[in-house]
Enzyme design. Structure first.
Site, mmCIF file in Angstrom:
data_model
loop_
_atom_site.group_PDB
_atom_site.id
_atom_site.type_symbol
_atom_site.label_atom_id
_atom_site.label_comp_id
_atom_site.label_asym_id
_atom_site.label_seq_id
_atom_site.Cartn_x
_atom_site.Cartn_y
_atom_site.Cartn_z
ATOM 1 N N ARG A 21 10.268 -7.477 0.020
ATOM 2 C CA ARG A 21 9.915 -6.286 -0.149
ATOM 3 C C ARG A 21 11.114 -5.258 -0.591
ATOM 4 O O ARG A 21 11.019 -4.281 -0.209
ATOM 5 C CB ARG A 21 9.308 -5.743 0.693
ATOM 6 C CG ARG A 21 7.581 -6.162 0.865
ATOM 7 C CD ARG A 21 6.893 -5.741 -0.424
ATOM 8 N NE ARG A 21 5.574 -6.196 -0.261
ATOM 9 C CZ ARG A 21 4.511 -5.437 0.226
ATOM 10 N NH1 ARG A 21 4.474 -4.454 0.671
ATOM 11 N NH2 ARG A 21 3.125 -6.268 0.096
ATOM 12 N N ARG A 34 7.516 5.785 -9.125
ATOM 13 C CA ARG A 34 6.158 5.688 -9.160
ATOM 14 C C ARG A 34 5.244 6.780 -9.322
ATOM 15 O O ARG A 34 4.148 6.841 -9.905
ATOM 16 C CB ARG A 34 5.691 5.335 -7.681
ATOM 17 C CG ARG A 34 4.296 4.664 -7.665
ATOM 18 C CD ARG A 34 4.000 4.356 -6.195
ATOM 19 N NE ARG A 34 2.850 5.186 -5.792
ATOM 20 C CZ ARG A 34 2.196 4.780 -4.435
ATOM 21 N NH1 ARG A 34 2.513 3.811 -3.872
ATOM 22 N NH2 ARG A 34 1.013 5.424 -4.261
ATOM 23 N N ASP A 71 2.998 -8.219 -7.812
ATOM 24 C CA ASP A 71 2.286 -8.481 -6.705
ATOM 25 C C ASP A 71 1.303 -9.586 -6.635
ATOM 26 O O ASP A 71 1.003 -9.967 -7.689
ATOM 27 C CB ASP A 71 1.283 -7.158 -6.057
ATOM 28 C CG ASP A 71 0.876 -7.194 -4.814
ATOM 29 O OD1 ASP A 71 1.423 -6.420 -4.136
ATOM 30 O OD2 ASP A 71 -0.063 -7.695 -4.548
ATOM 31 N N TYR A 146 -7.897 -12.604 0.322
ATOM 32 C CA TYR A 146 -8.307 -10.999 -0.078
ATOM 33 C C TYR A 146 -9.717 -11.390 -0.976
ATOM 34 O O TYR A 146 -10.299 -10.421 -1.237
ATOM 35 C CB TYR A 146 -7.034 -10.651 -0.999
ATOM 36 C CG TYR A 146 -5.960 -10.130 -0.347
ATOM 37 C CD1 TYR A 146 -5.817 -8.912 0.380
ATOM 38 C CD2 TYR A 146 -4.804 -10.791 0.189
ATOM 39 C CE1 TYR A 146 -5.058 -8.347 1.139
ATOM 40 C CE2 TYR A 146 -3.831 -10.453 0.922
ATOM 41 C CZ TYR A 146 -3.912 -9.199 1.339
ATOM 42 O OH TYR A 146 -2.926 -8.661 2.255
HETATM 43 O O1 CP3 Z 1 10.306 -6.271 -3.367
HETATM 44 C C1 CP3 Z 1 9.505 -7.150 -3.446
HETATM 45 O O2 CP3 Z 1 9.533 -8.016 -2.590
HETATM 46 C C2 CP3 Z 1 8.806 -7.602 -4.771
HETATM 47 C C3 CP3 Z 1 7.588 -7.313 -5.081
HETATM 48 C C4 CP3 Z 1 6.371 -7.671 -4.221
HETATM 49 C C5 CP3 Z 1 5.292 -6.624 -3.665
HETATM 50 N N1 CP3 Z 1 4.623 -7.142 -3.179
HETATM 51 C C6 CP3 Z 1 5.345 -5.338 -4.123
HETATM 52 C C7 CP3 Z 1 4.344 -4.164 -3.692
HETATM 53 C C8 CP3 Z 1 5.861 -8.836 -3.395
HETATM 54 C C9 CP3 Z 1 6.781 -10.040 -3.440
HETATM 55 C C10 CP3 Z 1 4.925 -8.486 -2.775
HETATM 56 C C11 CP3 Z 1 4.123 -9.497 -2.083
HETATM 57 C C12 CP3 Z 1 3.045 -9.223 -1.428
HETATM 58 N N2 CP3 Z 1 1.854 -8.599 -1.779
HETATM 59 C C13 CP3 Z 1 2.308 -9.712 -0.210
HETATM 60 C C14 CP3 Z 1 2.999 -11.090 0.376
HETATM 61 C C15 CP3 Z 1 4.444 -10.762 1.147
HETATM 62 C C16 CP3 Z 1 4.045 -10.023 2.335
HETATM 63 O O3 CP3 Z 1 4.394 -8.835 2.423
HETATM 64 O O4 CP3 Z 1 3.501 -10.498 3.319
HETATM 65 C C17 CP3 Z 1 1.208 -9.454 0.174
HETATM 66 C C18 CP3 Z 1 0.319 -9.868 1.305
HETATM 67 C C19 CP3 Z 1 0.661 -8.424 -0.885
HETATM 68 C C20 CP3 Z 1 -0.390 -7.527 -0.889
HETATM 69 C C21 CP3 Z 1 -0.116 -6.249 -0.966
HETATM 70 N N3 CP3 Z 1 0.625 -5.329 -1.669
HETATM 71 C C22 CP3 Z 1 -0.493 -5.154 0.192
HETATM 72 C C23 CP3 Z 1 -1.060 -5.563 1.565
HETATM 73 C C24 CP3 Z 1 0.019 -3.973 -0.245
HETATM 74 C C25 CP3 Z 1 -0.249 -2.730 0.483
HETATM 75 C C26 CP3 Z 1 0.771 -2.436 1.760
HETATM 76 C C27 CP3 Z 1 1.736 -1.777 1.257
HETATM 77 O O5 CP3 Z 1 2.991 -1.847 1.438
HETATM 78 O O6 CP3 Z 1 1.434 -0.742 0.329
HETATM 79 C C28 CP3 Z 1 0.710 -4.189 -1.678
HETATM 80 C C29 CP3 Z 1 1.288 -3.113 -2.298
HETATM 81 C C30 CP3 Z 1 2.835 -3.214 -2.753
HETATM 82 N N4 CP3 Z 1 3.117 -4.266 -3.367
HETATM 83 C C31 CP3 Z 1 3.761 -2.361 -2.650
HETATM 84 C C32 CP3 Z 1 4.830 -2.835 -3.418
HETATM 85 C C33 CP3 Z 1 6.145 -2.255 -3.759
HETATM 86 C C34 CP3 Z 1 3.408 -0.732 -2.491
HETATM 87 C C35 CP3 Z 1 3.083 -0.088 -3.589
HETATM 88 C C36 CP3 Z 1 3.361 1.302 -3.425
HETATM 89 O O7 CP3 Z 1 2.574 2.045 -2.695
HETATM 90 O O8 CP3 Z 1 4.314 1.965 -4.414
#
Ligand code: CP3
Length: 339
Positions: A21, A34, A71, A146
């Site tokens: 992340r 964003r 994602d 999910y």
């Molecule tokens: O920087 C990185 O790691 C690259 C991109 C990446 C994202 N999500 C971007 C993202 C990666 C590799 C993920 C993986 C991901 N997504 C996982 C597995 C890893 C982990 O953290 O356990 C999971 C379970 C998800 C599902 C997901 N996506 C959730 C639960 C959420 C919401 C929670 C949150 O952090 O807001 C997301 C959104 C998400 N994915 C964001 C990003 C940058 C946030 C988006 C935003 O609000 O701008």
């Protein structure tokens, strides 16, 4: 590329470092981008934005690898389940999978993800040659949680009901997810990804025998297919909450095992015993304080000094982490792991 060399078990001048992340809300420029684009999903669908957001943490923090900005839920979305993100809740699928006929309706999402493959191409054109690009996907089990629950869950009661009372439907879904993920990752590699990682964030929701049956074995199948076709592309497998199952996770055709922050690094190192490269595992919340970061990083560096290692956190960076501390962590790791 120091990151790829370390993944493949070669000697490197220091330990490579990147963070799960690393692209995202802890970077002020990301928040501005964003705002400009409007939504997270829209960002992931625009290859120019994908390239920009992927490269941002490389420029800002100096990490050795970029991870594709996307994602794990884009794949199930493109397989036919509409996805939305709600503030305070996270991802939501309003349509979910509960029967074999639901599984049969799923389409080929890997063919609809051309915006990801275009993004990968653009990143590889813009990223410097010494930095690796990591492609990724969710594990079949984690994306299934999910697809079945419809959103993040504490109990996983719907999918665990399937584990214990309708395993046929669940295995059918996992089989589809696995085949889709193999195609998806191969396409990312063809577009220019230098390594691939499978994220199994919810593997730890399963007791040991069920974890191997419903999650790990499918991850191994993905790894095996990728390694057979692309032996020089490192495959990284990461399961969260499964540290106590580690000793049974070391056989298989993959290169790097991600270790989460709950697993003591001395324990992981002893069990893994250089059979695989370890990636991890500083507790991400240490980044709230420079002192805590220094203490955590030095401890890991010391334990891992004679073992195959890639520095990372033990899960994703939290959005309100001060970016200055992230930069401090990366600089510190580079300094203290020099051979
Ligand atoms: O920087 C990185 O790691 C690259 C991109 C990446 C994202 N999500 C971007 C993202 C990666 C590799 C993920 C993986 C991901 N997504 C996982 C597995 C890893 C982990 O953290 O356990 C999971 C379970 C998800 C599902 C997901 N996506 C959730 C639960 C959420 C919401 C929670 C949150 O952090 O807001 C997301 C959104 C998400 N994915 C964001 C990003 C940058 C946030 C988006 C935003 O609000 O701008």
């Amino acid at each position: 590329m120091i990151f790829i060399d370390a993944c493949l078990g070669k000697e490197t001048e220091r330990t490579p470092v990147w963070m799960m992340r690393q692209a995202g809300r802890c970077i002020p420029e990301y928040r501005a981008l964003r705002k400009e684009v409007g939504s997270f999903i829209a960002m992931t669908k625009n290859p120019d934005v994908v390239a920009k957001a992927t490269i941002m943490p490389v420029d800002k923090f100096g990490v050795d690898a970029a991870i594709l900005f996307s994602d794990i839920l884009n794949l199930p979305m493109e397989m036919g389940l509409p996805l939305r993100f709600e503030a305070g809740v996270g991802p939501i699928f309003d349509e979910t999978i509960s029967s074999i006929s639901d599984v049969e309706k799923l389409g080929d999402g890997s063919e609809k993800l051309s915006y990801v493959y275009e993004g990968v191409k653009k990143i590889r054109e813009q990223l410097s040659d010494d930095k690796a690009l990591i492609g990724f996907a969710g594990s079949p089990w984690t994306i299934a949680t999910y697809m079945v629950e419809g959103r993040g869950s504490k109990q996983y009661s719907k999918i665990k009901k399937m584990v214990y009372s309708d395993e046929k439907t669940l295995h059918a879904l996992l089989e589809v997810n696995t085949n889709q993920t193999i195609k998806y990752l191969k396409n990312q590699i063809k577009a220019g990804a230098n390594a691939v990682m499978v994220f199994d964030s919810w593997g730890g929701a399963l007791e040991k025998e069920k974890f191997f049956e419903f999650s790990w074995n499918y991850m191994l199948k993905i790894a095996d297919k990728i390694k057979k076709e692309y032996p020089n592309i490192p495959v990284i497998l990461f399961s969260k909450g499964t540290g106590l199952y580690l000793e049974d996770m070391l056989e298989g055709n993959f290169d790097v095992i991600g270790v989460d922050w709950n697993t003591p690094i001395e324990y992981a190192n002893k069990i893994v015993n250089n059979k695989k490269v370890i990636q991890g595992n500083m507790e991400p919340c240490r980044l709230y304080s420079k002192e805590a970061t220094k203490e955590g990083a030095e401890k890991i560096a010391n334990v891992m000094k004679n073992s195959k290692h890639i520095f990372n956190l033990g899960h994703g960076i939290l959005p309100d982490t001060p970016w200055e501390n992230v930069k401090y962590f990366v600089d510190l790791v580079k300094e203290i792991t020099k051979k």
